[in-house]
Design a protein around this motif. Structure first.
Motif, short mmCIF file in Angstrom:
data_model
loop_
_atom_site.label_atom_id
_atom_site.label_comp_id
_atom_site.label_asym_id
_atom_site.label_seq_id
_atom_site.Cartn_x
_atom_site.Cartn_y
_atom_site.Cartn_z
N VAL A 651 3.62 -11.67 4.58
CA VAL A 651 5.06 -11.50 4.86
C VAL A 651 5.22 -11.05 6.31
O VAL A 651 4.36 -10.34 6.85
CB VAL A 651 5.70 -10.47 3.91
N PRO A 652 6.33 -11.44 6.96
CA PRO A 652 6.56 -11.02 8.35
C PRO A 652 6.75 -9.50 8.44
O PRO A 652 7.43 -8.90 7.62
CB PRO A 652 7.83 -11.77 8.74
N GLY A 656 7.45 -8.70 14.06
CA GLY A 656 7.33 -10.14 14.18
C GLY A 656 5.96 -10.69 13.84
O GLY A 656 5.79 -11.90 13.71
N SER A 657 4.96 -9.82 13.70
CA SER A 657 3.63 -10.27 13.31
C SER A 657 3.60 -10.55 11.81
O SER A 657 4.58 -10.29 11.10
CB SER A 657 2.59 -9.21 13.67
N LEU A 658 2.49 -11.06 11.35
CA LEU A 658 2.35 -11.39 9.93
C LEU A 658 1.52 -10.31 9.24
O LEU A 658 0.40 -10.02 9.64
CB LEU A 658 1.67 -12.75 9.78
N ASN A 659 2.09 -9.70 8.22
CA ASN A 659 1.37 -8.70 7.45
C ASN A 659 0.58 -9.41 6.36
O ASN A 659 1.15 -9.90 5.38
CB ASN A 659 2.36 -7.70 6.84
N VAL A 660 -0.74 -9.47 6.53
CA VAL A 660 -1.57 -10.22 5.59
C VAL A 660 -2.27 -9.33 4.57
O VAL A 660 -2.95 -9.84 3.66
CB VAL A 660 -2.64 -11.07 6.33
#
Length: 759
Positions: A651-652, A656-660
């Motif tokens: 989820v973003p 703005g980065s992607l939380n993986v």
């Protein structure tokens, strides 16, 4: 054996594509509501013995991967040694049994049960009335409450690595008496048995300062059969000693010394007599197995080599070689005789050294099982070709997982069944083979998936300066080359004859260099490019040649060895395959070579990059700097909780980065998330298993990762050491580990194969 992967549950699950619309899952194989009848593929191998057979006293010197940076298992820098120490010195409400399932630990817990589900889930723990901390205080509700507050996630002053489960607790209070702890949940939680293992004293969890710094290098208060005596960072060891306030069966050993020993140095430490127990790689297992083999009473040499093969003579020399050496040493050529005498002296010295080494290792044996962890191929779906589900599925369908598992496990004499689930291993209640949702290995269907995604054979590829053309451009170049060659053929006949008779070219091709002359008639005859079926055996029948290595010039390349490279929009289909370069990663690199060959058969190229072990995970896997990678995940008794962050849809984040989370493949779906959430919220165990199996089938279908094989567990142990070795799923009983009395023997499982470990 490589240990690139993430550590045990207390550590790993702590830190560590189709995104919209319905995900089509063919048949959803593995989603049956029937109970799984699987069993562990390999039994644990610990030389089990009753306590009556074990001597009192002694020190166990046990190799570890590290001296841990922290003794707090809930911090992000905790590691496998942290977990091992916690198991020996701290309370655990539940242990893991030989099937990978949680079982109540009677040393701490008389009972634990869900007493209410409406309006809230309530669990009542009844503690063992003898259970006390090493300072004499009873274990009680105050310890449970302090740990909940520290791990709930509500106070950011606590530097915690995870809060799964604890964030669902509403309150903790004293029950009917001091021995009862009543836990009320704000939301239903299926994996409540995962909580409070390990349990720290309130002295550690009561304040942020104590939690963050108080248990990094020492544990002043403990409550297990052992206690932490010293963490010696300079001496690379942790010393555990018996806990005098322990109320259970007293520890058989006086001390356990955990020594940080690099894996490539362990055989030397075994030879030097400085270790009693050590996890080892296949090469070391081979050497230990050979040293423990039956020996010729006259010469002292082993009668059999690895795998049951006859052992060679001293230093591997045959009788004929020994006779030739004697003849030279006693011959008329004085110079040659002198050289041979010196060489014989050097060999005798080496042989004596080898005998001393084998004698030192003869007191050990290899105990082997399968580790509760599996190795997978990860496919990064964040961008590039693997962002297309069809390409990921094609990669997965190209793999013969059975062959990969056999390559690793068969030489070790271990079961070779490939892993069929992302969420459990054979023998665990949640296990079911869900790989049918992806489909079996099939090169033709894999190529069809690639074609559907627009990757076609012979497509134009834009070439860089100085780079050889590929695709259609290369085909045109090959035709021109063939015409030039035909025009020149007659002129070169004499020269070719000379080269074949006395030059460097011996008229053969070497496997692996077949692609140097693409497009020839021989290649067309050798294999059906569409089906990949073999039209010739490729067997080398030339006398004296290495089988499968050479063939006469003009022989077709082995069928199915490679398909024409694929291209799309002027770009070849080439994937970055990142691997660790350390000495313990040979097995991973061997598996990667086989995967590369399998992908080549469907037209996918690979660019292999080997990186230092210390940067492999942090700078490449976690950072997403890869297309393909091999690493491992541990099995969990609580997959609804522990596996969710591994497969959750990224989820973003606010920046703005992607939380993986721990989903390093960046592949996830809303449907999988929902199935995990439902499995985590139901208290019906059968329903939870069914939901997890459905989730696993959808994970297979998304093809973000492909489970390959359960990792081998090879342990060198002194022959008189009992209740220790290759533990498999089960939590060790540290108080029962010890050295056998004279004449006593431990029980070991019968081997599934007569072959001894081999690399």
């Amino acid at each position: 054996m490589s240990h690139v992967g993430v550590g045990p549950r207390a550590v790993t699950r702590s830190v560590a594509f189709l995104t919209a619309g319905a995900l089509a899952v063919p048949a959803l194989a593995g989603c049956t509501s029937e109970e799984s009848s699987s069993k562990p593929l390999a039994a644990q191998d610990v030389a089990a013995a009753s306590r009556a057979k074990i001597s009192d006293g002694g020190t166990l010197r046990w190799a570890a991967d590290s001296v841990p940076d922290t003794l707090n298992a809930f911090q992000s820098d905790a590691d496998a040694t942290t977990t091992r120490i916690a198991q020996a010195v701290l309370p655990s409400m539940y242990r893991i049994d030989e099937t990978g399932s949680p079982v109540r630990n009677p040393d701490y817990l008389e009972s634990a049960e869900v007493v209410d589900t409406e309006p809230k889930q309530v669990v009542v723990y009844k503690l063992n009335q003898q259970a006390v901390w090493s300072d004499g205080r009873e274990i009680g509700a105050a310890d449970f409450a302090a740990q909940w507050r520290a791990l709930s996630g509500k106070d950011s002053a606590y530097w915690t690595a995870r809060n799964a489960g604890y964030d669902r607790i509403e309150k903790i209070e004293r029950g009917a008496n001091d021995l009862e702890v009543k836990v009320t949940f704000s939301r239903p939680y299926a994996d409540w048995q995962a909580l409070f293992t390990p349990l720290y004293p309130k002295d550690v969890t009561g304040t942020p300062d104590a939690f963050n710094d108080g248990a990094r290098r020492t544990l002043k208060v403990s409550a297990g059969p052992f206690a932490v005596k010293k963490v010696d960072t300079k001496g690379d060891r942790v010393v555990l000693t018996g806990n005098p306030r322990w109320w259970g069966e007293p520890a058989k050993l006086d001390q356990i010394v955990l020594r940080a020993v690099p894996r490539d140095e362990r055989v030397s430490e075994l030879v030097a007599g400085k270790l009693d127990l050590a996890e080892i790689d296949p090469e070391t297992a081979d050497e230990v197995g050979l040293a423990a083999a039956p020996r010729d009473p006259a010469t002292g040499t082993p009668l059999m080599g690895p795998g049951g093969t006859p052992a060679p003579g001293p230093q591997g020399r045959s009788a004929a070689q020994a006779l030739r050496s004697w003849a030279i040493a006693n011959g008329s050529d004085e110079e040659a005789a002198e050289e041979e005498v010196l060489a014989r002296e050097e060999r005798q010295e080496a042989e004596a050294k080898a005998r001393r080494r084998q004698q030192a290792l003869s007191g050990f044996e290899v105990r082997k099982s399968l580790e509760p962890a599996y190795t997978q191929l990860a496919l990064n779906g964040a961008d590039g070709p693997l962002a297309d589900e069809r390409v990921r599925r094609a990669v997965a369908r190209a793999l013969d997982r059975g062959k990969l598992a056999k390559a690793v496990l068969k030489p070790l004499g271990l079961p070779t069944e490939p892993v069929g689930s992302h969420l459990a291993l054979s023998g665990q209640p949640a296990y079911a083979d869900g790989s049918g949702a992806l489909g079996e290995q099939n090169a033709k269907e894999a190529r069809a998936l690639l074609a559907d995604a627009g990757w076609v054979s012979g497509g134009p590829v834009k070439k860089k300066d100085g780079e050889e053309a590929a695709g259609a451009e290369k085909a045109d170049k090959d035709k021109t080359d063939e015409a030039d060659a035909a025009e020149k053929a007659e002129k070169d006949t004499a020269e070719q004859d000379e080269q074949q008779s006395g030059g460097d070219d011996d008229g053969t091709y070497i496997v692996g260099e077949d692609g140097k002359n693409d497009g020839g008639d021989d290649a067309k005859d050798g294999a059906d490019q569409e089906s990949g079926e073999k039209h010739s055996s490729g067997k080398n029948t030339a006398q004296g040649g290495a089988p499968g290595a050479y063939a006469p010039k003009g022989t077709a390349a082995p069928a199915g060895s490679a398909a024409a490279p694929l291209a799309k929009d002027g770009k070849a289909l080439t994937l970055r395959f990142v691997l660790p370069s350390g000495p313990g990663s040979e097995t991973l690199r061997t598996v990667a070579d086989r995967i590369t060959d399998m992908l080549k058969e469907i037209g996918i190229g690979t660019e292999v990059t080997k990186v230092p072990d210390e940067s492999y995970f942090k700078d490449h896997i976690a950072a997403g700097e890869y297309d393909l990678a091999l690493y491992s995940w541990p099995a969990s008794a609580f997959p609804a909780t522990d596996a969710r962050p591994i497969y959750a849809k990224p989820v973003p984040a606010a920046d703005g980065s992607l939380n993986v989370a721990q989903n390093y493949t960046r592949v996830g779906t809303d449907q999988v998330d929902q199935l995990f959430d439902r499995a985590m919220a139901t208290l019906d165990q059968k329903e939870a298993r069914d939901l997890l199996r459905k989730a696993d089938s959808r994970i297979w279908a998304a093809a973000g990762s492909v489970p390959l094989y359960q990792r081998p567990q090879l342990v060198a142990a002194r022959k008189n050491l009992a209740n220790a070795g290759a533990f498999g799923f089960e939590t060790p009983g540290y108080e029962d580990i010890g050295f056998l009395k004279k004449g006593a023997q431990g029980s070991r499982p019968s081997a599934p194969s007569s072959a001894s470990p081999s690399s």
